[in-house]
Motif scaffolding. Sequence first.
Motif, PDB file in Angstrom:
ATOM      1  N   TYR A  56       0.696  -1.000  -0.320  1.00 51.61           N
ATOM      2  CA  TYR A  56      -0.217   0.066  -0.068  1.00 51.61           C
ATOM      3  C   TYR A  56       0.752   1.107   0.011  1.00 51.61           C
ATOM      4  N   GLY A  57       0.898   1.894  -1.077  1.00 57.59           N
ATOM      5  CA  GLY A  57       1.678   2.980  -1.194  1.00 57.59           C
ATOM      6  C   GLY A  57       3.317   2.551  -1.479  1.00 57.59           C
ATOM      7  N   CYS A  58       3.545   1.514  -1.550  1.00 58.07           N
ATOM      8  CA  CYS A  58       4.647   0.961  -1.941  1.00 58.07           C
ATOM      9  C   CYS A  58       5.342   1.040  -0.430  1.00 58.07           C
ATOM     10  N   GLY A  59       4.966   1.021   0.844  1.00 56.11           N
ATOM     11  CA  GLY A  59       5.527   0.828   1.893  1.00 56.11           C
ATOM     12  C   GLY A  59       5.034   2.039   2.753  1.00 56.11           C
ATOM     13  N   HIS A  60       4.425   3.024   2.211  1.00 61.15           N
ATOM     14  CA  HIS A  60       3.959   4.221   2.808  1.00 61.15           C
ATOM     15  C   HIS A  60       2.858   4.140   3.911  1.00 61.15           C
ATOM     16  N   ALA A  61       1.903   3.244   3.617  1.00 58.15           N
ATOM     17  CA  ALA A  61       0.947   3.134   4.733  1.00 58.15           C
ATOM     18  C   ALA A  61       1.494   2.358   5.944  1.00 58.15           C
ATOM     19  N   GLU A  62       2.292   1.334   5.764  1.00 58.99           N
ATOM     20  CA  GLU A  62       2.829   0.958   6.697  1.00 58.99           C
ATOM     21  C   GLU A  62       3.622   1.827   7.726  1.00 58.99           C
ATOM     22  N   THR A  63       4.430   2.661   7.174  1.00 58.09           N
ATOM     23  CA  THR A  63       5.215   3.595   7.695  1.00 58.09           C
ATOM     24  C   THR A  63       4.234   4.462   8.701  1.00 58.09           C
ATOM     25  N   LEU A  64       3.059   5.044   8.035  1.00 53.00           N
ATOM     26  CA  LEU A  64       2.084   5.720   8.811  1.00 53.00           C
ATOM     27  C   LEU A  64       1.655   5.042   9.889  1.00 53.00           C
ATOM     28  N   VAL A  65       1.416   4.069   9.723  1.00 48.26           N
ATOM     29  CA  VAL A  65       0.797   2.945  11.079  1.00 48.26           C
ATOM     30  C   VAL A  65       1.748   3.105  12.062  1.00 48.26           C
ATOM     31  N   GLY A  66       2.950   2.933  11.910  1.00 47.48           N
ATOM     32  CA  GLY A  66       4.019   3.014  12.592  1.00 47.48           C
ATOM     33  C   GLY A  66       4.302   4.201  13.393  1.00 47.48           C
ATOM     34  N   GLN A  67       4.009   5.340  12.641  1.00 48.76           N
ATOM     35  CA  GLN A  67       4.046   6.496  13.345  1.00 48.76           C
ATOM     36  C   GLN A  67       2.919   6.822  14.347  1.00 48.76           C
ATOM     37  N   ALA A  68       1.755   6.264  13.848  1.00 43.15           N
ATOM     38  CA  ALA A  68       0.665   6.741  14.411  1.00 43.15           C
ATOM     39  C   ALA A  68       0.647   6.005  16.004  1.00 43.15           C
ATOM     40  N   PHE A  69       1.160   4.744  16.065  1.00 42.46           N
ATOM     41  CA  PHE A  69       0.826   4.101  17.121  1.00 42.46           C
ATOM     42  C   PHE A  69       2.450   3.765  17.951  1.00 42.46           C
ATOM     43  N   ALA A  70       3.193   4.443  17.724  1.00 41.59           N
ATOM     44  CA  ALA A  70       4.627   4.175  18.171  1.00 41.59           C
ATOM     45  C   ALA A  70       4.613   4.227  19.858  1.00 41.59           C
ATOM     46  N   ASP A  71       3.875   5.061  20.529  1.00 41.28           N
ATOM     47  CA  ASP A  71       3.909   5.044  21.933  1.00 41.28           C
ATOM     48  C   ASP A  71       2.911   4.199  22.396  1.00 41.28           C
ATOM     49  N   VAL A  72       1.822   3.372  21.469  1.00 42.64           N
ATOM     50  CA  VAL A  72       0.751   2.551  22.159  1.00 42.64           C
ATOM     51  C   VAL A  72       1.303   1.114  21.346  1.00 42.64           C
ATOM     52  N   ARG A  73       2.104   0.794  21.106  1.00 41.62           N
ATOM     53  CA  ARG A  73       2.186  -0.346  20.306  1.00 41.62           C
ATOM     54  C   ARG A  73       1.736  -1.760  20.884  1.00 41.62           C
ATOM     55  N   ASP A  74       1.892  -1.756  22.287  1.00 42.64           N
ATOM     56  CA  ASP A  74       1.411  -2.884  22.817  1.00 42.64           C
ATOM     57  C   ASP A  74      -0.138  -2.806  23.091  1.00 42.64           C
ATOM     58  N   GLN A  75      -0.785  -1.880  22.637  1.00 41.84           N
ATOM     59  CA  GLN A  75      -2.219  -1.777  22.865  1.00 41.84           C
ATOM     60  C   GLN A  75      -3.106  -1.962  21.399  1.00 41.84           C
ATOM     61  N   VAL A  76      -2.316  -2.189  20.420  1.00 40.04           N
ATOM     62  CA  VAL A  76      -3.117  -2.326  19.108  1.00 40.04           C
ATOM     63  C   VAL A  76      -2.566  -3.422  18.425  1.00 40.04           C
ATOM     64  N   VAL A  77      -3.569  -4.074  17.430  1.00 41.73           N
ATOM     65  CA  VAL A  77      -3.263  -5.041  16.934  1.00 41.73           C
ATOM     66  C   VAL A  77      -2.972  -4.716  15.347  1.00 41.73           C
ATOM     67  N   ILE A  78      -1.759  -4.940  14.904  1.00 40.13           N
ATOM     68  CA  ILE A  78      -1.182  -4.564  13.464  1.00 40.13           C
ATOM     69  C   ILE A  78      -1.306  -5.873  12.654  1.00 40.13           C
ATOM     70  N   ALA A  79      -1.839  -5.722  11.496  1.00 43.38           N
ATOM     71  CA  ALA A  79      -2.115  -6.807  10.595  1.00 43.38           C
ATOM     72  C   ALA A  79      -1.609  -6.376   9.259  1.00 43.38           C
ATOM     73  N   THR A  80      -0.655  -6.865   8.702  1.00 41.30           N
ATOM     74  CA  THR A  80      -0.357  -6.547   7.448  1.00 41.30           C
ATOM     75  C   THR A  80      -0.214  -7.692   6.384  1.00 41.30           C
ATOM     76  N   LYS A  81       0.409  -7.620   5.093  1.00 39.77           N
ATOM     77  CA  LYS A  81       0.428  -8.525   4.011  1.00 39.77           C
ATOM     78  C   LYS A  81       1.743  -8.664   3.489  1.00 39.77           C
ATOM     79  N   TRP A  82       2.152  -9.655   2.676  1.00 40.92           N
ATOM     80  CA  TRP A  82       3.272  -9.776   1.812  1.00 40.92           C
ATOM     81  C   TRP A  82       2.996 -10.467   0.703  1.00 40.92           C
ATOM     82  N   GLY A  83       3.863 -10.488  -0.357  1.00 41.55           N
ATOM     83  CA  GLY A  83       3.639 -11.436  -1.631  1.00 41.55           C
ATOM     84  C   GLY A  83       3.747 -10.538  -2.857  1.00 41.55           C
ATOM     85  N   ASN A  84       3.362  -9.104  -2.738  1.00 48.47           N
ATOM     86  CA  ASN A  84       3.478  -8.445  -4.102  1.00 48.47           C
ATOM     87  C   ASN A  84       5.029  -7.734  -3.897  1.00 48.47           C
TER      88      ASN A  84
END
Length: 311
Positions: A56-84
Motif C-alpha cells: 500500500y503506497g509501496c511501503g508508505h501506509a505501513e510507515t504511517l501506521v508505525g508513526q501513529a502507534f509508536a507510543d501505544v504499540r502494545d495496545q494495538v493489533v497490526i495486521a499486514t500482508k506480503w507477496g507483492n
Amino acid sequence: MTDLGKLGFGTWAMGGPFWDGAQAAGWGPSDDAESVKALRRGFDLGVRLFDTADVYGCGHAETLVGQAFADVRDQVVIATKWGNTFDAASRQMTGSDASVPYLRRAVEASLRRLGTDWIDVQQLHLGGLPVELAEPLREACEELVAEGKIRSYGWSTDDAERAAFFGAGEHCTVVQAELNVLVDNPEIRALDLDVLCRGPLAMGLLARESFDGQLGDDDVRGKVPAWMRFFRDGRPVPEFVAARESVRDVLTSGGRTLAQGALAWLWARSPRLVPIPGVRTVAQAEENAGALAFGPLSADELEQVESVLRG
C-alpha cells in the motif's frame, strides 16, 4: 489467539498513489497528517485493529501506521500482508514473489517500516496462489511465530479452499476476504476462522451517497482493473447502486448512517466477521467507529435485507 475486536480500520487509501504499470493501484492523493490523526481518532474511539500491507503506497501506509502507534504499540493489533513486490522510489508494483526467502525479507522490511519488533497478523497477499506453493509459506509462518517475529498469520483470499488449507496451520487465525451486504461469501463464513472483511463498504459505494463526476485515473476505481466489480469507467455500477437503494431504509433504521448500517449487517451475519473499512480522514474514522454504539442489525432487520437481496 489475537483479540481482533469487532472493528478494524484499513489503510489502503492512506498509502497514497501507487501503480501497477499504467494502472492505478491506490486511491489517489492523501494527506499524511490527516491520515495519522484518523488512525489515532480510531484508537481513541476504541478501535484496536489496523490492517495494512507492505504494497500500500509501496511501503508508505505501513510507515504511517508505525508513526501513529509508536507510543501505544502494545495496545494495538497490526495486521499486514506480503507477496507483492514493488519499487518504493517509483511507487510501482513490480510483480510477486511466493518464495520463503522473500517472505522472510518482507517481514523484516515491514518490521522496519512499522517500527516494531513483532507483527500481530501476517497475511499472504496473493489470493490465487496454488495451494502447493502456499504449503512452504505456511510452514515458514509457523517458524516465524516460533521466532517471535509474527504472532499469527492468515491468507487474503476469497477462495474458501485456500483459506482452509492455511487454516490448518496451528497459528493461522484469520482469512481476509471480500464480504459486504452486497456480496456475501457463505463458504468463507463457514470456515473456523475469524474473517477480516475486505471492502465492507463496497469500495465506498456503501459509504458515499453519490459520486459526482468521474473518478480520476489515479484512483483504482477510475480506470478499473479486471477484478473491480462495484465501479466501471470511473462510475458506480448501476446494478449495485440499485441493490444498495433497495435496502437503504433497513440499513439506516434507528439513526444509523448508510455506512454504519453496512457494518451492522456484517455483525448480524456472524460474530466472527470483523469489518475493516478504509479510512483516511478523521470524519471517516468517527463515522465508522460510531457504528459500534449501534451494534448489529436485529434478527428482523437482517431477515429483511436477506429477503430483498438474496430471497
